[in-house]
Design an enzyme around this catalytic site. Structure first.
Site, PDB file in Angstrom:
ATOM      1  N   LYS A  27       0.831  -1.201   0.000  1.00 46.29           N
ATOM      2  CA  LYS A  27       0.000   0.000   0.000  1.00 46.29           C
ATOM      3  C   LYS A  27       0.873   1.261   0.000  1.00 46.29           C
ATOM      4  CE  LYS A  27      -3.768  -0.098   2.272  1.00 46.29           C
ATOM      5  NZ  LYS A  27      -4.881  -0.101   3.186  1.00 46.29           N
ATOM      6  N   ARG A  97      -3.651   2.787   8.326  1.00 48.19           N
ATOM      7  CA  ARG A  97      -3.945   1.487   7.716  1.00 48.19           C
ATOM      8  C   ARG A  97      -2.697   0.637   7.629  1.00 48.19           C
ATOM      9  NH1 ARG A  97      -8.499   2.556   3.717  1.00 48.19           N
ATOM     10  NH2 ARG A  97      -8.931   4.745   4.065  1.00 48.19           N
ATOM     11  N   GLY A 106      -8.152  -7.480   4.370  1.00 48.66           N
ATOM     12  CA  GLY A 106      -9.024  -7.539   5.545  1.00 48.66           C
ATOM     13  C   GLY A 106      -8.436  -8.253   6.751  1.00 48.66           C
ATOM     14  N   MET A 108      -5.755  -7.446   8.571  1.00 46.96           N
ATOM     15  CA  MET A 108      -5.209  -6.576   9.620  1.00 46.96           C
ATOM     16  C   MET A 108      -6.131  -5.372   9.835  1.00 46.96           C
ATOM     17  SD  MET A 108      -1.156  -6.814   8.930  1.00 46.96           S
ATOM     18  CE  MET A 108      -1.226  -6.651   7.182  1.00 46.96           C
ATOM     19  N   ARG A 348      -3.643  -1.708  -5.982  1.00 46.14           N
ATOM     20  CA  ARG A 348      -2.805  -2.916  -5.897  1.00 46.14           C
ATOM     21  C   ARG A 348      -3.234  -3.841  -7.016  1.00 46.14           C
ATOM     22  NH1 ARG A 348      -5.693  -5.054  -0.364  1.00 46.14           N
ATOM     23  NH2 ARG A 348      -7.740  -5.302  -1.251  1.00 46.14           N
ATOM     24  N   HIS A 474     -15.081  -8.772   1.721  1.00 49.46           N
ATOM     25  CA  HIS A 474     -14.081  -9.719   2.195  1.00 49.46           C
ATOM     26  C   HIS A 474     -14.365 -11.133   1.684  1.00 49.46           C
ATOM     27  CE1 HIS A 474     -12.806 -12.715   5.191  1.00 49.46           C
ATOM     28  NE2 HIS A 474     -11.670 -12.064   5.055  1.00 49.46           N
ATOM     29  N   ARG A 596       0.838 -47.980 -11.842  1.00 39.72           N
ATOM     30  CA  ARG A 596       0.955 -48.853 -10.662  1.00 39.72           C
ATOM     31  C   ARG A 596       0.224 -50.147 -10.991  1.00 39.72           C
ATOM     32  NH1 ARG A 596       0.057 -43.550  -7.952  1.00 39.72           N
ATOM     33  NH2 ARG A 596       1.596 -43.291  -6.289  1.00 39.72           N
ATOM     34  N   ARG A 650       5.523 -49.880 -13.510  1.00 40.69           N
ATOM     35  CA  ARG A 650       6.229 -50.293 -12.305  1.00 40.69           C
ATOM     36  C   ARG A 650       5.766 -51.689 -11.884  1.00 40.69           C
ATOM     37  NH1 ARG A 650       5.057 -47.204  -6.847  1.00 40.69           N
ATOM     38  NH2 ARG A 650       3.162 -48.457  -6.920  1.00 40.69           N
ATOM     39  N   GLU A 782      13.340 -44.328  -3.969  1.00 42.09           N
ATOM     40  CA  GLU A 782      12.352 -44.115  -2.902  1.00 42.09           C
ATOM     41  C   GLU A 782      12.937 -44.249  -1.514  1.00 42.09           C
ATOM     42  OE1 GLU A 782       8.218 -45.750  -4.151  1.00 42.09           O
ATOM     43  OE2 GLU A 782       9.712 -47.194  -4.828  1.00 42.09           O
ATOM     44  N   SER A 801      13.235 -42.684 -11.371  1.00 50.21           N
ATOM     45  CA  SER A 801      12.046 -41.876 -11.103  1.00 50.21           C
ATOM     46  C   SER A 801      11.917 -41.732  -9.590  1.00 50.21           C
ATOM     47  CB  SER A 801      10.807 -42.556 -11.684  1.00 50.21           C
ATOM     48  OG  SER A 801       9.675 -41.789 -11.382  1.00 50.21           O
ATOM     49  N   GLY A 803      10.337 -41.545  -6.329  1.00 43.26           N
ATOM     50  CA  GLY A 803       9.049 -41.813  -5.686  1.00 43.26           C
ATOM     51  C   GLY A 803       9.048 -41.009  -4.399  1.00 43.26           C
ATOM     52  N   THR A 804       8.665 -39.757  -4.522  1.00 38.40           N
ATOM     53  CA  THR A 804       8.840 -38.860  -3.367  1.00 38.40           C
ATOM     54  C   THR A 804       7.819 -39.101  -2.258  1.00 38.40           C
ATOM     55  OG1 THR A 804       7.747 -37.256  -4.759  1.00 38.40           O
ATOM     56  CG2 THR A 804      10.108 -36.966  -4.413  1.00 38.40           C
ATOM     57  N   ASN A 805       6.777 -39.904  -2.542  1.00 41.70           N
ATOM     58  CA  ASN A 805       5.891 -40.261  -1.424  1.00 41.70           C
ATOM     59  C   ASN A 805       6.691 -41.108  -0.441  1.00 41.70           C
ATOM     60  OD1 ASN A 805       3.870 -39.120  -2.980  1.00 41.70           O
ATOM     61  ND2 ASN A 805       3.229 -41.079  -3.853  1.00 41.70           N
ATOM     62  N   ASP A 806       7.301 -42.159  -0.964  1.00 41.19           N
ATOM     63  CA  ASP A 806       8.096 -43.014  -0.087  1.00 41.19           C
ATOM     64  C   ASP A 806       9.393 -42.343   0.330  1.00 41.19           C
ATOM     65  OD1 ASP A 806       6.881 -45.507   0.619  1.00 41.19           O
ATOM     66  OD2 ASP A 806       6.783 -45.949  -1.529  1.00 41.19           O
ATOM     67  N   CYS A 868       7.611 -39.226  -9.749  1.00 43.43           N
ATOM     68  CA  CYS A 868       6.235 -39.704  -9.913  1.00 43.43           C
ATOM     69  C   CYS A 868       5.465 -39.719  -8.597  1.00 43.43           C
ATOM     70  CB  CYS A 868       6.206 -41.064 -10.595  1.00 43.43           C
ATOM     71  SG  CYS A 868       7.020 -42.338  -9.637  1.00 43.43           S
ATOM     72  N   TYR A 888      11.584 -34.892 -16.336  1.00 44.30           N
ATOM     73  CA  TYR A 888      10.122 -34.792 -16.377  1.00 44.30           C
ATOM     74  C   TYR A 888       9.516 -34.913 -14.985  1.00 44.30           C
ATOM     75  CZ  TYR A 888       9.983 -39.871 -15.823  1.00 44.30           C
ATOM     76  OH  TYR A 888      10.126 -41.136 -15.334  1.00 44.30           O
TER      77      TYR A 888
HETATM   78  C1  PEP Z   1       6.109 -42.932  -4.348  1.00 42.71           C
HETATM   79  O1  PEP Z   1       6.476 -43.576  -3.355  1.00 42.71           O
HETATM   80  O2  PEP Z   1       6.337 -41.712  -4.499  1.00 42.71           O
HETATM   81  C2  PEP Z   1       5.354 -43.589  -5.404  1.00 42.71           C
HETATM   82  C3  PEP Z   1       5.016 -42.950  -6.502  1.00 42.71           C
HETATM   83  O3  PEP Z   1       4.955 -44.858  -5.150  1.00 42.71           O
HETATM   84  P1  PEP Z   1       3.668 -45.227  -4.307  1.00 42.71           P
HETATM   85  O4  PEP Z   1       2.941 -43.969  -3.984  1.00 42.71           O
HETATM   86  O5  PEP Z   1       2.869 -46.150  -5.132  1.00 42.71           O
HETATM   87  O6  PEP Z   1       4.279 -45.869  -3.110  1.00 42.71           O
HETATM   88 MG    MG Z   2       6.396 -45.704  -3.480  1.00 41.79          MG
END
Ligand code: PEP
Ligand code: MG
Length: 912
Positions: A27, A97, A106, A108, A348, A474, A596, A650, A782, A801, A803-806, A868, A888
């Site tokens: 502001k 203000r 809104g 603050m 703004r 708001h 999967r 997989r 993983e 690849s 496997g960022t969940n695991d 993935c 990717y």
């Molecule tokens: C993971 O672990 O990121 C993954 C893609 O495998 P899943 O979720 O099937 O364990």
């Molecule tokens: Mg996994």
């Protein structure tokens, strides 16, 4: 030299400019900029964000040199405005203000009319020749001061704001509907009543010394940086608490001096749908917060201002055009019209729905105001918001039925696109609690108006419906940003908080009843109305609408064309069936990054269970042989859908008891007997085998490649199915690029064990069919060990690849299935900045990924690397993947456009 804490603006010159948002807040920086480009702005000064930082670092006190700097700036404003703060003859009034680096609408506090007391109010009345408006301003000031500075709030949620209650009584007693109809006498009474309220509730007198008032207001504004709703807002939008806010003290101009005065907020284009043309809300003879607070339903600028105040309307339009040209962006402005002259109080970049964001960005390019690269900027279209273009609309048939059945209830202002059906909830905290207990039941939060306190409930709701307020209230602003369906100003609805009901069109609906709302049109219906897919989905996926029939689709397509031109990351999809694959291709997926295979097994439970209880290799192979044709056909379907694009398949990953456990045997009493007969075994033996499968910690148990190593025939069957399908589809004339992926490997030996079986199956199939094809064998990364020893693994693996969940689970030792009970607490208390299963924990998991990339490519320079895990569809994570050089990302089909946009944004940002 002492630090400069105060920046003056006014009289065509300003100490700051729009580049100084970090120090002056949005502001303050824009007020300075508007002064510089010659727009009419009342003079004032900005106390920097450094004051705020100091304030919190020093036990809520101010830097010693601040006092003198404020006094100096105040003198300059007095000079510029030709009036004096606290003068008994020619008084100057101030507003104070907040204004952070990023706008937090809104969240603050604001105080207006600072400087009024029993003496100055008389002078103001004389000076303006309008006694009524002077007392109205005074009444507002005492009220705001009590609310904001002295923090007098309702005692409980049914009480209502104590000042508003007194005001309502006064209106009732006077027999009038609007505050503006109260007489001078009644306003004087109100001032006295408000002061009394302050004394009895706060235990001290309302301060009459203007300097005390101004410091009280400054303290309240800085104090509001740490209020609960501001903190929730910052957590939601990733704004660091350390930033602090600036405070702007500015000379007051008056929108409440008569019918040639007004106050308003405007948008240089509509921000719900993105339609071109100045629009907004205004109230004649009213002041500042009336419009934004949503207490009175304002008039629409585009509908009536031209006839109400033709000259002011012209000024406003010109200002709007000048601002859009200067900022190259749609502006959200606050203005006051005093005696026909427009004054700017704020500008703004406007918050907008994803729907509007796309339209505005594309239109601005087509109008020649910005380039396509600028159109793709993250601040113009946050990648997540693109998903709003895929939001549902009402199914016309179901809507027609609802209308025919007399279920149409009311129409309000369409403020946030998307159709929603859900149960009515009248209180934000109840909505939040209900959502926690019933995450699958949609909620429509219905309120008289929403206030910043309602933020948590708004987050839990699918749609937001308010009885009062305009398109800039708001509720509208916040829900637009959250991408919720929203209708405001639906005045036919009477909300009764005491009985927990709403009355509309002679009907009474209670909390928990179903209601449906269309944020595109503003219509509200009783009960459920079915929704149907957005136009983009109708064109792309269902193919029920022709591209030329949908402008929305055309703009989407134009935008995605630019996205594809500028991004470097490829975007694949996680898909297990041809249907999912087809949908993902429609959204522009460039391959499958994760199929999967176990999801296919759930359609053939008999065979997989037979395989599991089999005591011998032969018996297992017999069962697997039955599964093979199903797998082959599934894979063939995917290859056909992907039509030459790469397909990563997989091998079996989850622990076997997901298919067969004690629970299954209990739920299906004849199952054990059936399995015993298939395997020439006994019920007891089957039960014993099932018992053996039980694991205390299955995520770290016998799963992933450990299954294929102990039972190599499973890998052999799956690999054979993949190659038989690939050869078959290739023979149909379709190019096939299979990529076989080993799950959860941590040791090179594990990978090599599986690779050998896979390659043997490929060779066998090629030999039998006389056809060969290119394929890759790679692995998921993983577990941290795989990343740390990526150099060894990449000596054999042809692709990685993540496997960022695991990988998140194994790096943080947080179970992805069990983190629910504490993640909320962690987030609330800022233990971690975001949910690590949604956004990559860059410092931890991210660093492990970097190691994996570096070491993997150290032994195989052209190693193809993707991701993935669910993070593949999260914009911040996609940007990180770009930065660390992945090839990717792979995400669910509907996230593909979002991931693509995030990839383009990062490529453009990095290329600068
Ligand atoms: C993971 O672990 O990121 C993954 C893609 O495998 P899943 O979720 O099937 O364990
Ligand atoms: Mg996994």
């Amino acid at each position: 030299m002492s630090t400069k804490y105060v920046y003056f603006f006014g009289d065509g010159q300003a100490d700051g400019d729009s580049s100084m948002k970090t120090l002056l807040g949005g502001k303050g920086a824009n007020l300075a900029e508007m002064v510089r480009i010659g727009l009419p702005v009342p003079a004032g000064f900005t106390l920097t964000t450094e004051v705020c930082t100091y304030y919190y670092a020093n036990n809520r006190t101010f830097p010693p040199e601040l006092k003198q700097q404020v006094l100096d700036a105040l003198k300059k404003v007095e000079k510029s405005m030709g009036a004096e703060f606290g003068s008994a003859t020619n008084p100057l009034l101030f507003s104070c203000r907040s204004g952070a680096r990023e706008s937090m609408p809104g969240m603050m506090d604001t105080v207006l009319n600072i400087g009024l007391n029993d003496t100055t109010v008389v002078a103001l009345a004389k000076q303006t020749g309008n006694e009524r408006s002077a007392w109205d301003s005074y009444r507002r000031f005492v009220q705001m001061y009590g609310d904001v500075v002295l923090e007098l709030k309702p005692k409980d949620k049914t009480e209502g704001d104590p000042f508003e209650v007194a005001l309502e009584h006064k209106r009732e007693k006077a027999g009038v509907k609007e505050d503006s109809q109260l007489s001078v006498e009644q306003l004087k009474e109100l001032v006295a009543e408000f002061k009394q309220l302050i004394k009895s509730r706060a235990g001290k007198d309302f301060p009459t010394d203007p300097m005390e008032q101004v410091w009280g207001a400054i303290g309240a504004v800085f104090g509001s940086w740490m209020n609960d709703r501001a903190m929730v807002y910052r957590r939601t939008y990733g704004i660091p608490h350390e930033w602090g806010t600036a405070a702007n003290v500015q000379a007051m101009v008056f929108g409440n001096l008569g019918d040639d005065c007004a106050t308003g907020v405007g948008l240089t284009r509509d921000c719900a749908l993105g339609t071109p043309g100045f629009c907004g809300d205004y109230l004649i003879n009213a002041q500042g917060e009336d419009v934004v607070a949503g207490i009175r339903t304002p008039k629409r600028i585009e509908e009536t201002l031209a006839s109400d105040m033709p000259e002011s309307y012209k000024q406003l339009n010109e200002i709007g055009k000048k601002l859009e040209k200067h900022y190259k962006e749609v502006q959200d402005i606050e203005f006051t019209i005093q005696r026909g002259k427009v004054y700017m109080l704020q500008t703004r970049n406007a918050k907008r729905t994803g729907f509007a964001a796309v339209r505005i960005a594309v239109d601005l390019v087509n109008e020649g105001l910005i380039t396509e690269q600028e159109a793709l900027q993250k601040r113009r279209i946050p990648a997540d918001d693109l998903a709003q273009l895929l939001q549902p609309i009402f199914d016309p048939a179901s809507k027609a039925t609802a209308t025919k059945e007399g279920r149409f209830l009311a129409k309000g202002i369409n403020a946030g696109p998307g159709a929603a059906s859900g149960v009515i909830c009248l209180f934000a905290d109840e909505a939040e609690q209900f959502h926690e207990k019933n995450p699958n039941t949609d909620i429509i939060l219905v309120r008289k108006e929403t206030s910043p306190e309602d933020l948590r409930g708004m987050k839990a709701a699918k749609g937001i419906l308010t009885a009062t307020g305009g398109a800039s209230s708001h509720a509208a602003l916040v829900s637009r940003q959250m991408g919720k369906a929203c209708i405001v100003g639906c005045s036919a609805i009477e909300v009764d908080y005491t009985t927990n009901t709403i009355n509309v069109g002679g009907k009474t609906l209670k909390s928990g009843d179903f209601i449906s709302m269309d944020g595109f049109t503003g219509e509200v219906f009783e009960g459920k109305v079915q929704t149907k897919p957005s136009e983009v989905i109708q064109v792309l996926v269902q193919k029920t609408l022709k591209p030329e029939e949908s402008e929305t689709y055309q703009r989407y397509a134009q935008l995605m064309g630019w996205v594809d031109k500028h991004r470097k990351l490829r975007v694949r999809t996680n898909a297990d069936t041809p249907n999912q694959a087809d949908e993902a291709i429609a959204f522009g997926a460039e391959g499958i990054g994760l199929c999967r295979t176990e999801h296919m097994f759930f359609d053939h439970l008999d065979e997989i269970r037979h395989m599991i209880v089999a005591e011998t290799k032969e018996s297992r192979e017999e069962a697997l042989a039955k599964l093979l044709p199903f797998q082959r056909e599934d894979f063939a379907g995917l290859f056909r859908s992907m039509n030459g694009r790469p397909v990563t398949i997989r091998l079996l990953d989850p622990p076997l008891h997901e298919f067969l456990s004690d629970r299954h045997l209990e739920e299906q009493p004849d199952l054990a007997q059936k399995l015993a007969s298939w395997t020439n075994s006994t019920v007891d033996a089957v039960k014993r085998r099932v018992g053996e499968l039980h694991e205390a910690n299955p995520m770290l148990g016998h799963r992933g490649c450990r299954l294929g190593i102990v039972y190599p025939e499973i890998t052999a069957m799956q690999a054979r199915a993949i190659f038989e399908a690939a050869v078959k589809v290739k023979k149909e004339g379709i190019n096939v690029v299979p990529e076989v992926m080993v799950p959860l490997a941590g040791f090179l030996t594990e990978f090599k064990h599986q690779e050998k079986i896979i390659r043997a199956a490929a060779e066998a199939v090629f030999k039998e069919t006389g056809t060969t094809l290119e394929y890759l064998v790679g692995t998921m990364i993983e577990v941290p060990r795989a990343a740390v020893r990526a150099d060894q693994i990449a000596s054999a693996a042809e692709f990685f690849s993540f496997g960022t969940n695991d990988l998140t689970q194994t790096t943080l030792a947080i179970s992805r299935d069990d983190y629910g009970p504490f993640i909320g607490y962690y987030r609330e208390h800022d233990i971690i900045p975001s949910d690590p299963f949604q956004t990559i924990d860059q410092e931890g998991v991210g660093d492990i990924m970097k190691i994996g990339v570096e070491r993997g490519r150290s032994s195989r320079a052209d190693l193809k690397i993707g991701i993935c895990g669910e993070h593949g569809g999260d914009p911040a994570s996609v940007m990180f993947c770009h930065d660390i050089g992945l090839n990717y990302v792979s995400c669910s089909p509907r996230r593909v456009p979002v991931a693509k946009l995030a990839a383009a944004q990062q490529a453009l940002a990095a290329g600068k």
